[in-house]
Write a protein that holds these residues in place. Structure first.
Motif, mmCIF file in Angstrom:
data_model
loop_
_atom_site.group_PDB
_atom_site.id
_atom_site.type_symbol
_atom_site.label_atom_id
_atom_site.label_comp_id
_atom_site.label_asym_id
_atom_site.label_seq_id
_atom_site.Cartn_x
_atom_site.Cartn_y
_atom_site.Cartn_z
ATOM 1 N N GLY A 83 46.378 33.784 37.979
ATOM 2 C CA GLY A 83 45.294 33.173 37.203
ATOM 3 C C GLY A 83 43.941 33.805 37.456
ATOM 4 O O GLY A 83 42.940 33.099 37.603
ATOM 5 N N LYS A 84 43.903 35.127 37.505
ATOM 6 C CA LYS A 84 42.623 35.818 37.716
ATOM 7 C C LYS A 84 42.440 36.918 36.677
ATOM 8 O O LYS A 84 43.417 37.542 36.237
ATOM 9 C CB LYS A 84 42.584 36.424 39.120
ATOM 10 N N ILE A 85 41.186 37.154 36.315
ATOM 11 C CA ILE A 85 40.885 38.239 35.378
ATOM 12 C C ILE A 85 40.529 39.488 36.179
ATOM 13 O O ILE A 85 40.119 39.359 37.342
ATOM 14 C CB ILE A 85 39.755 37.846 34.393
ATOM 15 N N PRO A 86 40.731 40.702 35.585
ATOM 16 C CA PRO A 86 41.160 40.992 34.230
ATOM 17 C C PRO A 86 42.676 41.165 34.134
ATOM 18 O O PRO A 86 43.358 41.384 35.129
ATOM 19 C CB PRO A 86 40.475 42.332 33.954
ATOM 20 N N PHE A 113 48.259 43.277 35.266
ATOM 21 C CA PHE A 113 47.118 42.636 35.930
ATOM 22 C C PHE A 113 46.776 43.394 37.190
ATOM 23 O O PHE A 113 47.482 44.332 37.550
ATOM 24 C CB PHE A 113 47.385 41.152 36.190
ATOM 25 N N GLU A 114 45.718 42.987 37.876
ATOM 26 C CA GLU A 114 45.088 43.657 39.030
ATOM 27 C C GLU A 114 44.236 44.827 38.507
ATOM 28 O O GLU A 114 44.762 45.817 37.960
ATOM 29 C CB GLU A 114 46.088 44.157 40.072
ATOM 30 N N SER A 115 42.936 44.709 38.730
ATOM 31 C CA SER A 115 42.012 45.690 38.151
ATOM 32 C C SER A 115 42.303 47.118 38.609
ATOM 33 O O SER A 115 42.132 48.067 37.842
ATOM 34 C CB SER A 115 40.571 45.305 38.465
ATOM 35 N N GLY A 116 42.746 47.285 39.869
ATOM 36 C CA GLY A 116 43.034 48.642 40.346
ATOM 37 C C GLY A 116 44.179 49.271 39.570
ATOM 38 O O GLY A 116 44.123 50.447 39.184
HETATM 39 N N1 LIG Z 1 42.355 41.664 43.035
HETATM 40 C C1 LIG Z 1 42.069 41.103 41.750
HETATM 41 C C2 LIG Z 1 40.952 40.090 41.888
HETATM 42 C C3 LIG Z 1 40.613 39.432 40.583
HETATM 43 C C4 LIG Z 1 39.591 38.317 40.775
HETATM 44 O O1 LIG Z 1 39.337 37.857 41.901
HETATM 45 N N2 LIG Z 1 38.995 37.868 39.657
HETATM 46 C C5 LIG Z 1 38.062 36.767 39.731
HETATM 47 C C6 LIG Z 1 36.783 37.097 38.969
HETATM 48 S S1 LIG Z 1 35.899 38.452 39.686
HETATM 49 C C7 LIG Z 1 38.675 35.538 39.074
HETATM 50 O O2 LIG Z 1 39.427 35.666 38.117
HETATM 51 N N3 LIG Z 1 38.360 34.334 39.551
HETATM 52 C C8 LIG Z 1 38.805 33.106 38.938
HETATM 53 C C9 LIG Z 1 39.629 32.239 39.826
HETATM 54 O O3 LIG Z 1 39.927 32.637 40.975
HETATM 55 O O4 LIG Z 1 39.979 31.148 39.366
HETATM 56 C C10 LIG Z 1 41.647 42.213 40.784
HETATM 57 O O5 LIG Z 1 40.988 43.151 41.250
HETATM 58 O O6 LIG Z 1 41.998 42.161 39.592
#
Ligand SMILES: N[C@@H](CCC(=O)N[C@@H](CS)C(=O)NCC(=O)O)C(=O)O
Length: 234
Positions: free
Chosen positions: A69-72, A88-91
């Motif tokens: 549940g995290k973007i992007p 998923f995972e920005s890297g």
């Molecule tokens: N390691 C993941 C981290 C993604 C991440 O932490 N995204 C944050 C925004 S910067 C997010 O979606 N937060 C919302 C939540 O945790 O509910 C990536 O690099 O894609």
């Protein structure tokens, strides 16, 4: 005609252009890595706004693509073998878009692995540590009386900035003359640390003159200027 209806996320965020890369994001430091990369490469894409104020990232539709549940997150309708690729995972997204476009990541040379090394340094170090500084300095954690957790993350962030500053001495970008996905991953986080998190004084940002110089060059790029606003919460 690409059909993305097998992906439940498209029920909540319908694709107007199913032939384009679908981006599900918000303009946070992790989110803009993907939008900046898409702007840098010129790959056709369709951005969809994931609103944190509506908890969109926790919806079943979003988690069908990204279980954490995290973007992007993205779907490329024309992935390897011509099949749709959800990612998923920005890297991982940066590496994929670099390979797809042939931009910002060397192929088959030592420079590729050195770039990935710095990408991992951001993913495993800069992102998590700076993020915790944000929590303890700017968000809910600032109310905590015990400042030891904050101080630990500030100390780690200073170590990371020191490493980055040394690396950038005499270099235009992390990989020297070549702008790469390591820069795309790193500088949105540096910007956020001193901007949104307001932690510049706390980490002694003025000391890191090479980081400051390269951040300025990064923020002047037109693709970065555009990418930082995509997708913006309205
Ligand atoms: N390691 C993941 C981290 C993604 C991440 O932490 N995204 C944050 C925004 S910067 C997010 O979606 N937060 C919302 C939540 O945790 O509910 C990536 O690099 O894609």
């Amino acid at each position: 005609m690409n059909d993305l209806s097998a992906f439940p996320i498209t029920a909540k965020w319908p694709a107007s252009h199913p032939d384009r890369i679908q981006l599900y994001s918000l303009n946070t430091p992790n989110g803009v890595k993907a939008s900046i990369m898409l702007e840098e490469t010129g790959l056709p894409y369709e951005p969809h706004l994931v609103r944190f104020d509506a908890n969109d990232q926790k919806s079943a539709e979003f988690r069908s693509l990204h279980p954490y549940g995290k973007i992007p997150a993205i779907i490329d309708p024309n992935g390897p073998g011509g099949n749709p690729l959800p990612l998923f995972e920005s890297g991982a997204i940066l590496v994929y878009l670099a390979d797809k476009s042939g931009r910002l990541l060397a192929r088959g040379s030592a420079a590729r692995y050195e770039t990935l090394q710095w990408l991992m340094f951001q993913m495993a170090g800069i992102g998590p540590m700076f993020g915790q500084v944000g929590f303890f300095h700017r968000f809910a954690g600032r109310e905590y009386e015990d400042k030891r957790p904050r101080d630990r993350y500030v100390a780690e962030s200073k170590r990371l900035l020191e490493v980055l500053d040394t690396r950038l001495a005499g270099r235009s970008w992390i990989m020297g003359d070549t702008y790469t996905i390591a820069d795309v991953a790193t500088f949105p986080w540096v910007r956020n640390l001193i901007g949104f998190y307001g932690a510049g004084d706390l980490v002694g940002f003025a000391e890191y003159s090479n980081v400051r110089r390269v951040l300025e060059a990064f923020l002047a790029r037109s693709a970065v200027i555009r990418g930082l606003e995509i997708p913006k919460a309205r």
